[in-house]
Design an enzyme around this catalytic site. Structure first.
Site, PDB file in Angstrom:
ATOM      1  N   THR A  66       1.328   6.940   0.490  1.00  0.00           N
ATOM      2  CA  THR A  66       0.450   5.819   0.138  1.00  0.00           C
ATOM      3  C   THR A  66       0.347   5.670  -1.374  1.00  0.00           C
ATOM      4  OG1 THR A  66      -1.769   4.882   0.444  1.00  0.00           O
ATOM      5  CG2 THR A  66      -1.635   7.262   0.146  1.00  0.00           C
ATOM      6  N   THR A  84      -2.416   3.546   4.528  1.00  0.00           N
ATOM      7  CA  THR A  84      -1.449   4.636   4.469  1.00  0.00           C
ATOM      8  C   THR A  84      -0.404   4.459   5.561  1.00  0.00           C
ATOM      9  OG1 THR A  84      -3.148   6.147   3.684  1.00  0.00           O
ATOM     10  CG2 THR A  84      -1.200   7.147   4.683  1.00  0.00           C
ATOM     11  N   THR A 141      -5.409   7.163   8.643  1.00  0.00           N
ATOM     12  CA  THR A 141      -5.322   6.028   7.722  1.00  0.00           C
ATOM     13  C   THR A 141      -6.705   5.418   7.602  1.00  0.00           C
ATOM     14  OG1 THR A 141      -4.212   3.944   7.214  1.00  0.00           O
ATOM     15  CG2 THR A 141      -4.664   4.375   9.533  1.00  0.00           C
ATOM     16  N   GLY A 142      -7.000   4.903   6.421  1.00  0.00           N
ATOM     17  CA  GLY A 142      -8.335   4.356   6.180  1.00  0.00           C
ATOM     18  C   GLY A 142      -8.815   4.776   4.808  1.00  0.00           C
ATOM     19  N   GLY A 156      -9.997   7.246   2.262  1.00  0.00           N
ATOM     20  CA  GLY A 156      -9.904   8.695   2.120  1.00  0.00           C
ATOM     21  C   GLY A 156     -11.240   9.374   1.936  1.00  0.00           C
ATOM     22  N   SER A 162       0.796  -1.231   0.000  1.00  0.00           N
ATOM     23  CA  SER A 162       0.000   0.000   0.000  1.00  0.00           C
ATOM     24  C   SER A 162       0.825   1.277   0.000  1.00  0.00           C
ATOM     25  CB  SER A 162      -0.919   0.005   1.223  1.00  0.00           C
ATOM     26  OG  SER A 162      -0.166  -0.161   2.408  1.00  0.00           O
ATOM     27  N   ARG A 170      -7.453   9.429  -8.987  1.00  0.00           N
ATOM     28  CA  ARG A 170      -8.131   9.510  -7.683  1.00  0.00           C
ATOM     29  C   ARG A 170      -7.138   9.901  -6.604  1.00  0.00           C
ATOM     30  NH1 ARG A 170      -7.408   6.796  -2.450  1.00  0.00           N
ATOM     31  NH2 ARG A 170      -9.438   6.762  -1.420  1.00  0.00           N
ATOM     32  N   VAL A 171      -7.531  10.815  -5.737  1.00  0.00           N
ATOM     33  CA  VAL A 171      -6.695  11.256  -4.624  1.00  0.00           C
ATOM     34  C   VAL A 171      -7.488  11.093  -3.334  1.00  0.00           C
ATOM     35  CG1 VAL A 171      -5.456  13.205  -3.601  1.00  0.00           C
ATOM     36  CG2 VAL A 171      -5.456  12.902  -6.085  1.00  0.00           C
TER      37      VAL A 171
END
Length: 237
Positions: A172, A154, A205-206, A208, A47, A182-183
């Site tokens: 990440t 992340t 983290t998780g 977005g 990741s 995609r961001v």
């Protein structure tokens, strides 16, 4: 007093090295950059960085950010390809007064001009994961094609050095099989990260798309600035 905290098992080697730097009186910016580079360079973390899982077009697009809690300077890159250490590019951008968040081709041109290492970040292992996912997706109903939390995490860190300086940083490769361009939250100030040496630092983290529903990292730091314990600040936010 010094300290360093990070997301996930993948960060252990990095923060171990970063901790040695801090013990020796090192700078929080140097320590956090070194620690995240360690994760970016390891090919088996799916990741982050080299070996990161690709988007739906089988390209590894990476997001990263760096923040100096003394100056509140921020640098970030998003959807950058083919550079070895996005966090270092983000830190370099934090020294810019303008143009400190660059994306895609613009980020890549800046990194090339500044002499950062070019590297094909797509590994054979990541290609195999991609091909396996394509087979799985073709065998599933359309509504089940993409599981939001499948195969991404992340690396995020918060760091404090002996001078009292705090930093936050993220890196990440984002959501596996994401749309090109995609961001997520990782390069978004206040959402994926925030640092204020007078108050604290946080990193998220998780997924977005969920984290960007609020300025979650900024809110945690703000609450700590009001005297709230870090755990309580996280839960409250």
């Amino acid at each position: 007093m010094w300290g360093m905290i990070a997301t996930w098992r993948m960060a252990v080697e990095g923060i171990t090295k970063g901790a040695e730097m801090l013990k020796d009186g090192g700078d929080a910016g140097d320590a956090i950059e070194s620690a995240i580079r360690e994760v970016e360079d390891f090919p088996y973390y799916k990741s982050v960085g080299y070996g990161g899982l690709p988007n739906e077009e089988m390209e590894v697009e990476m997001d990263a950010a760096f923040m100096d809690g003394n100056t509140l300077d921020i640098g970030a890159v998003a959807a950058i390809r083919d550079f070895a250490n996005p966090v270092s590019i983000a830190r370099r951008l934090s020294h810019e007064k303008v143009n400190s968040l660059l994306v895609a081709e613009g980020a890549e041109k800046f990194a090339h001009k500044e002499g950062f290492e070019r590297k094909n970040m797509l590994t054979d292992r990541a290609k195999a994961h991609y091909r396996k996912r394509i087979k799985e997706m073709s065998a599933q109903a359309a509504s089940q094609k993409l599981k939001p939390y499948s195969g991404h995490d992340t690396v995020g860190m918060a760091c404090l050095d002996m001078s009292g300086k705090m930093t936050a940083a993220t890196s990440t490769s984002g959501l596996f099989m994401k749309k090109k361009g995609r961001v997520g939250d990782s390069p978004i100030s206040g959402s994926g990260f925030y640092a204020d040496s007078k108050k604290g630092a946080a990193s998220a983290t998780g997924l977005g798309e969920d984290l960007m529903k609020g300025c979650i990292s900024y809110e945690i730091v703000r609450l700590m600035g009001e005297g709230m314990h870090p755990q309580e600040a996280c839960e409250t936010a």
